[in-house]
Design an enzyme around this catalytic site. Structure first.
Site, short mmCIF file in Angstrom:
data_model
loop_
_atom_site.label_atom_id
_atom_site.label_comp_id
_atom_site.label_asym_id
_atom_site.label_seq_id
_atom_site.Cartn_x
_atom_site.Cartn_y
_atom_site.Cartn_z
N ASP A 102 3.88 -5.71 -53.87
CA ASP A 102 4.46 -6.80 -53.08
C ASP A 102 3.38 -7.56 -52.30
O ASP A 102 3.56 -7.90 -51.14
CB ASP A 102 5.52 -6.22 -52.13
N TYR A 152 0.83 -1.20 0.00
CA TYR A 152 0.00 0.00 0.00
C TYR A 152 0.87 1.25 0.00
O TYR A 152 0.58 2.24 -0.66
CB TYR A 152 -0.92 0.01 1.23
N LEU A 187 -0.77 -8.27 0.01
CA LEU A 187 -0.66 -7.66 -1.31
C LEU A 187 0.33 -8.36 -2.23
O LEU A 187 0.56 -7.92 -3.32
CB LEU A 187 -0.25 -6.19 -1.19
#
Ligand SMILES: *[C@@H]1O[C@H](CO)[C@@H](O)[C@H](O)[C@H]1NC(C)=O
Ligand SMILES: *[C@@H]1O[C@H](CO)[C@@H](O)[C@H](O)[C@H]1NC(C)=O
Ligand SMILES: *[C@@H]1O[C@H](CO)[C@@H](O)[C@H](O)[C@H]1NC(C)=O
Ligand SMILES: *[C@@H]1O[C@H](CO)[C@@H](O)[C@H](O)[C@H]1NC(C)=O
Ligand SMILES: *[C@@H]1O[C@H](CO)[C@@H](O)[C@H](O)[C@H]1NC(C)=O
Length: 614
Positions: A445, A131, A159
């Protein structure tokens, strides 16, 4: 009664001081991550709802830092409107900001509970984020660790995963009654950086130091400010890009240079012209080390020609700096390589393809910048470094048609109808090139490596490095002929006499049609001998004994849900017949692209009528 009055005055006096000193500067408390607001709103979380309105438009300052260094990525990070962001900063929507440039971010700020906030979301991308890092580094202090912990269910230690979606409230505020009364319309959340001082910052935003001191509850004129914290600046009007700090865009450098009809800045245009001029000269085989004075005259001549062409440009073409391309492709890492000289990379928040060209890129640049069709690849930008050119295109997820036809997987994706759609896409692109551009172009081409498929398997024509305008191309005897060595696709009049007409594209398209139906390569090798797909088909056709059945790609014979095989040979044969009409020896006997397109449309229609998948 007296008690009531006393209470009233005390309350009023208290409120008044709150309104005066609208918010308390939180200082480095915001970095702690262990504050509580149980006793009332704390500035270590967000700014409290002491403004006149519960919601308002507000502005934040964000400093450009990779990967948040473009309009797209910054507006995505902050959930702000990219168009608004580009407008306020006076840049184009595809702008790339230099590092540390202050970017003004417009947000909608509203009161939720005690606090004003501008909501955004953030998805973690590494396992190392916390955080604190998200608040202090990713959002640079525009959010705080404390509020992130409270708004999100994940505990501080949880986390360590990527892909977690976090709610991120950003620090914003609306003006108080007092501020409104003294002329403030908006509040700007300013991100403090090293050596910032109130008098200097106030001056920059043309407001009095006093108003900033009051807005943040300071008691002195020149208080200590901590980097990566925010202060509020009441402003009387929308902030403008001239007030934000950072290297301004240098319109003469490659960076941030835009070419657009009517919008092109003269200086930028001239610079681009010189850039093209340089490439064109290089293409003529002249070694150009630097512009010499005696070449001034020639250069001007050249510039005027090119200028005429460039004024028809209708799209913003961006010239990138080489270091941005290096960053986008991880220094052209092997895992970013798509083919020989093509890499993918994330530039301006978008996945793009980057083609490295050791040869003259000016022709392709000019053509692609002038045309715009959903079946022709889009050019997004260019870059030049040490004599090597890089062209930046839209990314085509499914690669080349040639590779796709060799994929063994996913038979249902390779169905006959799908292949006819691809043929139609290519025909449509060619039809546009031949008939609807001014001047008309010849691709020169066309082959299955130069046809790319996007995510939805819709085809686009790519690689315009040999393309020529039709006028310029006629009867061209050229050294460029050597460059064209796409065996199996070359029209006889070109290989024999160097004749360049739109019919050479029709011929090559005929070969692509055959590849689509047979699933075979244009050239195959057997017992050391090369054989051409077109020869094989033509010899069957001329033998009169039109037994095409063996040619058809077995993957096209699909099973009906009820178990029997659906015979697609009728459809396949009509496509083969069309391709034979494209492969006529004499260019004037071939169908033109409009006829080819019409025929294919009819084939597709019949297919849809006879073969409706339930
Ligand atoms: C918060 O953490 C800091 C150190 O990071 C510490 O100095 C401070 O005392 C802590 N405050 C509380 C209220 O726990
Ligand atoms: C930002 O981009 C990501 C990935 O493209 C997307 O999932 C997300 O919704 C975007 N966020 C916002 C706020 O637009
Ligand atoms: C902000 O609010 C305005 C007006 O309510 C709305 O039109 C706009 O889309 C909002 N912007 C964002 C980024 O939510
Ligand atoms: C922002 O988020 C908060 C908390 O998640 C919510 O209460 C509030 O309604 C949101 N505000 C807006 C404008 O969506
Ligand atoms: C916050 O981020 C900045 C820049 O990324 C960094 O220099 C600074 O040290 C960080 N603050 C803390 C307390 O780690």
């Amino acid at each position: 009664m007296e008690g009531f009055l006393l209470g009233f005055f005390i309350t009023f006096g208290f409120l008044n001081s709150v309104l005066d000193a609208q918010q308390q500067y939180a200082g480095n408390q915001v970095l702690d991550c262990n504050n509580t607001d149980e006793g009332g709103p704390s500035p270590a979380f967000l700014y409290s709802c002491t403004g006149k309105s519960p919601s308002c438009r507000a502005f934040l300052i964000f400093r450009s830092q990779f990967p948040y260094n473009s309009v797209a990525t910054i507006s995505n990070l902050t959930s702000s409107d990219p168009l608004e962001l580009a407008r306020i900063n006076d840049v184009s929507i595809s702008e790339l900001f230099p590092p540390q440039k202050e970017v003004i971010v417009p947000v909608n700020c509203s009161c939720a509970g005690w606090y004003y906030q501008a909501n955004t979301t953030y998805v973690t991308s590494t396992v190392h984020e916390t955080y604190f890092i998200i608040a202090n580094q990713t959002f640079q202090g525009l959010s705080t660790c404390d509020i992130l912990m409270r708004e999100n269910v994940y505990g501080k230690l949880d986390l360590g995963y990527r892909g977690l979606k976090l709610q991120v409230p950003l620090r914003c505020a609306c003006p108080s009654r007092n501020q409104v009364a003294s002329g403030a319309k908006f509040i700007l959340t300013y991100l403090v950086t090293w050596n910032d001082r109130i008098p200097e910052v106030s001056k920059r935003f043309s407001v009095s130091a006093r108003s900033v001191v009051d807005a943040n509850g300071f008691s002195e004129e020149d208080p200590v400010l901590y980097p990566f914290t925010t202060i509020l600046i009441p402003i009387p009007a929308e902030p403008s890009s001239s007030q934000s700090r950072g290297k301004p865009r240098n319109r003469k450098s490659k960076k941030g240079l835009y070419i657009g009809a009517g919008t092109g800045v003269a200086a930028a245009l001239l610079c681009f012209v010189l850039f093209l001029g340089f490439m064109r000269r290089k293409g003529n085989g002249v070694r150009v080390v630097s512009w010499k004075v005696e070449e001034e005259k020639k250069k001007l001549q050249l510039s005027r020609d090119l200028l005429l062409g460039i004024t028809k440009v209708d799209r913003a073409l961006k010239l990138h700096e080489f270091k941005d391309l290096e960053a986008a492709t991880g220094n052209f890492a092997p895992q970013n390589r798509l083919s020989n000289s093509v890499y993918w990379g994330v530039l301006c928040g978008e996945v793009l393809a980057i083609k490295k060209m050791n040869t003259d890129a000016s022709g392709e640049l000019q053509i692609l910048n002038r045309i715009n069709h959903s079946n022709l690849i889009s050019l997004y930008g260019a870059c030049q470094n040490n004599g090597v050119f890089y062209l930046i295109y839209e990314f085509m997820e499914n690669g080349s048609l040639k590779d796709w036809l060799h994929k063994e997987c996913c038979q249902e994706l390779q169905s006959c109808s799908r292949r006819i759609q691809i043929a139609l896409d290519v025909a449509n692109g060619l039809l546009y090139l031949h008939n609807f551009t001014q001047p008309a172009y010849i691709h020169k081409d066309i082959n299955s490596s130069n046809i790319l498929l996007n995510r939805d398997l819709r085809a686009k024509i790519a690689n315009f490095s040999l393309a020529k305008s039709a006028e310029q191309g006629e009867n061209q005897q050229s050294s460029a002929r050597c460059a064209l060595n796409r065996k199996g696709y070359v029209a006889p009049e070109y290989s024999e006499a160097g004749l360049v007409t739109p019919m050479m594209d029709v011929y090559a398209f005929g070969v692509v049609l055959l590849e689509l139906i047979t699933g075979k390569d244009a050239v195959s090798e057997q017992d050391g001998e090369e054989s051409l797909l077109s020869d094989a088909v033509l010899s069957i056709a001329h033998g009169g004994n039109a037994v095409f059945g063996n040619l058809i790609d077995p993957r096209l014979q699909v099973k009906h849900p009820l178990g029997y095989t659906i015979d697609r040979s009728e459809l396949a044969v009509s496509v083969i017949k069309l391709s034979i009409a494209c492969l006529a020896q004499e260019p004037e006997s071939r169908l033109n692209m409009a006829e080819v397109f019409r025929t294919l449309t009819r084939i597709q229609l019949e297919d849809a009528e006879n073969f409706t998948v339930s």
